[in-house]
Design a protein around this motif. Structure first.
Motif, PDB file in Angstrom:
ATOM      1  N   HIS A  80      89.072-102.835 -39.539  1.00 26.95           N
ATOM      2  CA  HIS A  80      89.396-104.222 -39.911  1.00 26.95           C
ATOM      3  C   HIS A  80      88.237-105.143 -39.560  1.00 26.95           C
ATOM      4  O   HIS A  80      88.441-106.301 -39.158  1.00 26.95           O
ATOM      5  CB  HIS A  80      90.670-104.706 -39.214  1.00 26.95           C
ATOM      6  CG  HIS A  80      91.863-103.837 -39.438  1.00 26.95           C
ATOM      7  ND1 HIS A  80      92.175-103.325 -40.678  1.00 26.95           N
ATOM      8  CD2 HIS A  80      92.814-103.379 -38.582  1.00 26.95           C
ATOM      9  CE1 HIS A  80      93.275-102.579 -40.580  1.00 26.95           C
ATOM     10  NE2 HIS A  80      93.678-102.595 -39.315  1.00 26.95           N
ATOM     11  N   THR A 122     101.502-102.847 -45.973  1.00 22.78           N
ATOM     12  CA  THR A 122     101.661-101.393 -45.886  1.00 22.78           C
ATOM     13  C   THR A 122     103.144-101.064 -45.955  1.00 22.78           C
ATOM     14  O   THR A 122     103.923-101.837 -46.519  1.00 22.78           O
ATOM     15  CB  THR A 122     100.999-100.855 -44.593  1.00 22.78           C
ATOM     16  OG1 THR A 122     101.077 -99.439 -44.575  1.00 22.78           O
ATOM     17  CG2 THR A 122     101.628-101.446 -43.350  1.00 22.78           C
ATOM     18  N   LEU A 127     103.499 -98.001 -39.469  1.00 24.35           N
ATOM     19  CA  LEU A 127     103.690 -98.548 -38.131  1.00 24.35           C
ATOM     20  C   LEU A 127     104.349 -97.534 -37.209  1.00 24.35           C
ATOM     21  O   LEU A 127     103.968 -97.395 -36.047  1.00 24.35           O
ATOM     22  CB  LEU A 127     104.538 -99.818 -38.211  1.00 24.35           C
ATOM     23  CG  LEU A 127     103.940-100.972 -39.025  1.00 24.35           C
ATOM     24  CD1 LEU A 127     104.907-102.148 -39.083  1.00 24.35           C
ATOM     25  CD2 LEU A 127     102.608-101.412 -38.438  1.00 24.35           C
ATOM     26  N   LEU A 130     102.034 -94.823 -35.707  1.00 30.36           N
ATOM     27  CA  LEU A 130     101.127 -95.171 -34.612  1.00 30.36           C
ATOM     28  C   LEU A 130     101.667 -94.691 -33.269  1.00 30.36           C
ATOM     29  O   LEU A 130     100.909 -94.492 -32.313  1.00 30.36           O
ATOM     30  CB  LEU A 130     100.899 -96.689 -34.574  1.00 30.36           C
ATOM     31  CG  LEU A 130     100.181 -97.278 -35.799  1.00 30.36           C
ATOM     32  CD1 LEU A 130     100.135 -98.796 -35.710  1.00 30.36           C
ATOM     33  CD2 LEU A 130      98.774 -96.713 -35.924  1.00 30.36           C
ATOM     34  N   GLY A 150     100.123-107.310 -34.376  1.00 29.57           N
ATOM     35  CA  GLY A 150      99.450-106.510 -33.371  1.00 29.57           C
ATOM     36  C   GLY A 150      99.475-107.254 -32.048  1.00 29.57           C
ATOM     37  O   GLY A 150      99.586-108.492 -32.020  1.00 29.57           O
ATOM     38  N   THR A 194      97.928-100.573 -28.814  1.00 29.79           N
ATOM     39  CA  THR A 194      97.322 -99.299 -29.209  1.00 29.79           C
ATOM     40  C   THR A 194      95.925 -99.113 -28.625  1.00 29.79           C
ATOM     41  O   THR A 194      95.380 -98.016 -28.671  1.00 29.79           O
ATOM     42  CB  THR A 194      97.199 -99.216 -30.744  1.00 29.79           C
ATOM     43  OG1 THR A 194      96.267-100.210 -31.208  1.00 29.79           O
ATOM     44  CG2 THR A 194      98.544 -99.431 -31.425  1.00 29.79           C
ATOM     45  N   GLU A 198      94.400-101.639 -34.585  1.00 31.40           N
ATOM     46  CA  GLU A 198      95.742-102.090 -34.965  1.00 31.40           C
ATOM     47  C   GLU A 198      96.195-103.289 -34.148  1.00 31.40           C
ATOM     48  O   GLU A 198      97.066-104.046 -34.586  1.00 31.40           O
ATOM     49  CB  GLU A 198      96.755-100.942 -34.807  1.00 31.40           C
ATOM     50  CG  GLU A 198      96.526 -99.766 -35.732  1.00 31.40           C
ATOM     51  CD  GLU A 198      95.420 -98.845 -35.261  1.00 31.40           C
ATOM     52  OE1 GLU A 198      94.951 -98.010 -36.058  1.00 31.40           O
ATOM     53  OE2 GLU A 198      95.013 -98.960 -34.078  1.00 31.40           O
ATOM     54  N   ASP A 199      95.611-103.479 -32.960  1.00 29.94           N
ATOM     55  CA  ASP A 199      95.981-104.627 -32.126  1.00 29.94           C
ATOM     56  C   ASP A 199      95.518-105.941 -32.733  1.00 29.94           C
ATOM     57  O   ASP A 199      96.047-107.002 -32.401  1.00 29.94           O
ATOM     58  CB  ASP A 199      95.373-104.489 -30.723  1.00 29.94           C
ATOM     59  CG  ASP A 199      95.982-103.338 -29.940  1.00 29.94           C
ATOM     60  OD1 ASP A 199      97.109-102.929 -30.264  1.00 29.94           O
ATOM     61  OD2 ASP A 199      95.316-102.848 -29.006  1.00 29.94           O
ATOM     62  N   TYR A 203     100.942-107.101 -39.821  1.00 31.05           N
ATOM     63  CA  TYR A 203     101.411-106.171 -40.845  1.00 31.05           C
ATOM     64  C   TYR A 203     102.631-106.712 -41.569  1.00 31.05           C
ATOM     65  O   TYR A 203     103.545-107.278 -40.952  1.00 31.05           O
ATOM     66  CB  TYR A 203     101.734-104.812 -40.214  1.00 31.05           C
ATOM     67  CG  TYR A 203     100.522-104.139 -39.627  1.00 31.05           C
ATOM     68  CD1 TYR A 203      99.700-103.353 -40.428  1.00 31.05           C
ATOM     69  CD2 TYR A 203     100.172-104.332 -38.295  1.00 31.05           C
ATOM     70  CE1 TYR A 203      98.560-102.755 -39.906  1.00 31.05           C
ATOM     71  CE2 TYR A 203      99.030-103.742 -37.759  1.00 31.05           C
ATOM     72  CZ  TYR A 203      98.231-102.955 -38.573  1.00 31.05           C
ATOM     73  OH  TYR A 203      97.107-102.377 -38.057  1.00 31.05           O
TER      74      TYR A 203
END
Length: 414
Positions: A80, A122, A127, A130, A150, A194, A198-199, A203
């Protein structure tokens, strides 16, 4: 008498260092800065490699729009840390999801952001996969407009479960960034930490992204609209992350995706290995720069040490006349060098880890990786060992200089 008393040698060495306090501190700081540089870069490089390798293991195949480089696709989808490079048809995801060689496929639709963080469309299975669960609320993005944040996004934006927010079309700060004035998201959950990219993302469902951008398309119908790589109408995705059954299937699916018009496949493991190779080259460059900085620091310390010895010729001659041998005097010099280098190395390690801790959020925002401020890396060990070795080599030069001096003759010249 000093002979046979190490404590007296250390006391004298510390006294001499104190007498030239400014030069001593400059020498310590010079070594500390060279160690700091290597410690900080080594820690950040380790975090980038760790995140990259974990991402390539979890998603060995990435399918994105043709024309983009493998590095761009990896940075935009896994880290990202880059803007989306285009779109692919939803049919590409459906085909992969139904392929017997695929264990799991996750659609990604990225076009918007909240604050400086991307909003990723998504499905809930991504999710759940993870494996960290929800820190608050639930991992529920079924309803259009629902969002899961996140952990870093939630902490920095101060949004909580039940709060609402508006997304920004495009990446914040971009030339075409503008707020979705008519559309709001509602926070339904906060993702568990995480320690990965992802943090730093929010989402929602890809259907939510389609609805938001579909409404925009309806509002702008009949108007001239230029090409917008962030526009994701119904039936379009940014990329698909794929977990395959084995590497043979990964290679086959990569070829098939690349041969399909409009898409390309990326073996994330191969792309990550190339990235790690570049990082390794960067590490060597930093190590070389650190070694040069250390060499300059050692040369400066050596000059000041020799000047100090020259200024103390009379005192050293008196010590010799009292029966104190060259070895004891050399020991004093070695302790001086050891104190400077050990102090510099310890200070550099402390400052290096402090710098990583202080910039932890900046690094995560910019690169999408979570650093570990207390992590000890091989680069750090090399830097400390080099500093200590250089200090003793410096002391050896001073020792030889002392052994070659005829202190009685030197004093008689004054």
């Amino acid at each position: 008498m000093i002979r046979g008393k190490p404590s007296a040698v250390v006391t004298l060495a510390l006294r001499y260092l104190g007498e030239r306090g400014f030069a001593t501190w400059v020498s310590v700081l010079a070594i500390a800065l060279s160690v700091l540089l290597v410690v900080a870069v080594g820690n950040i490089n380790f975090a980038v490699k760790k995140t990259a390798v974990e991402g390539s293991i979890r998603y060995p195949l990435l399918v994105g729009p043709e024309g983009a480089s493998a590095a761009q696709l990896v940075f935009s989808t896994i880290f990202h840390a880059d803007k989306p490079t285009g779109t692919i048809p939803f049919a590409a995801y459906e085909k992969l999801a139904g392929d017997a060689r695929v264990l799991a496929a996750y659609p990604l639709a990225m076009a918007d952001s909240v604050g400086s963080y991307p909003i990723v469309g998504t499905d809930a299975s991504f999710l759940r996969d993870l494996g960290v669960g929800a820190a608050a609320g639930a991992l529920d993005i079924a309803a259009v407009g629902s969002a899961v944040l996140g952990s870093e996004v939630a902490a920095r934006t101060e949004l909580r479960v039940g709060d609402s927010f508006r997304g920004t079309h495009g990446m914040v700060g971009g030339e075409d960034a503008d707020e979705h004035a008519e559309v709001t998201y509602r926070v339904t959950g906060i993702l568990g930490r995480t320690d990965g990219p992802e943090d730093t993302a929010a989402y929602t469902s890809y259907e939510s992204v389609w609805k938001i951008h579909g409404e925009e398309a309806g509002e702008e119908k009949g108007e001239e609209k230029g090409e917008d790589k962030y526009h994701l109408g119904a039936g379009r995705l940014t990329a698909v992350l794929v977990r395959t059954a084995n590497p043979v299937f990964t290679a086959a699916l990569e070829r098939e995706a690349t041969m399909t018009p409009g898409t390309q496949g990326v073996d994330t493991g191969r792309a990550i290995r190339r990235m790690v190779d570049y990082l390794n080259k960067g590490e060597r460059a930093v190590e070389l720069f650190g070694a040069l900085a250390l060499a300059v620091a050692v040369a400066m310390i050596l000059v000041t040490l020799v000047m100090s010895l020259s200024a103390r010729r009379k005192e050293l001659a008196l010590m010799r006349s009292l029966g104190i041998g060259r070895l004891t005097i050399a020991s004093i010099i070695m302790v001086e060098a050891l104190v400077i280098t050990v102090s510099g190395a310890i200070l550099g390690v402390i400052l290096g880890h402090f710098a990583v801790w202080w910039s932890e959020n900046l690094i995560k925002d910019a690169m999408g990786v979570a650093v570990e401020p207390l992590m000890w890396t091989s680069m750090e060990g090399t830097a400390v060992a080099t500093a200590l070795l250089a200090g003793q080599l410096m002391a050896l030069v001073g020792l030889v200089w002392t052994y070659r001096m005829n202190l009685v003759e030197e004093v008689s010249r004054d």
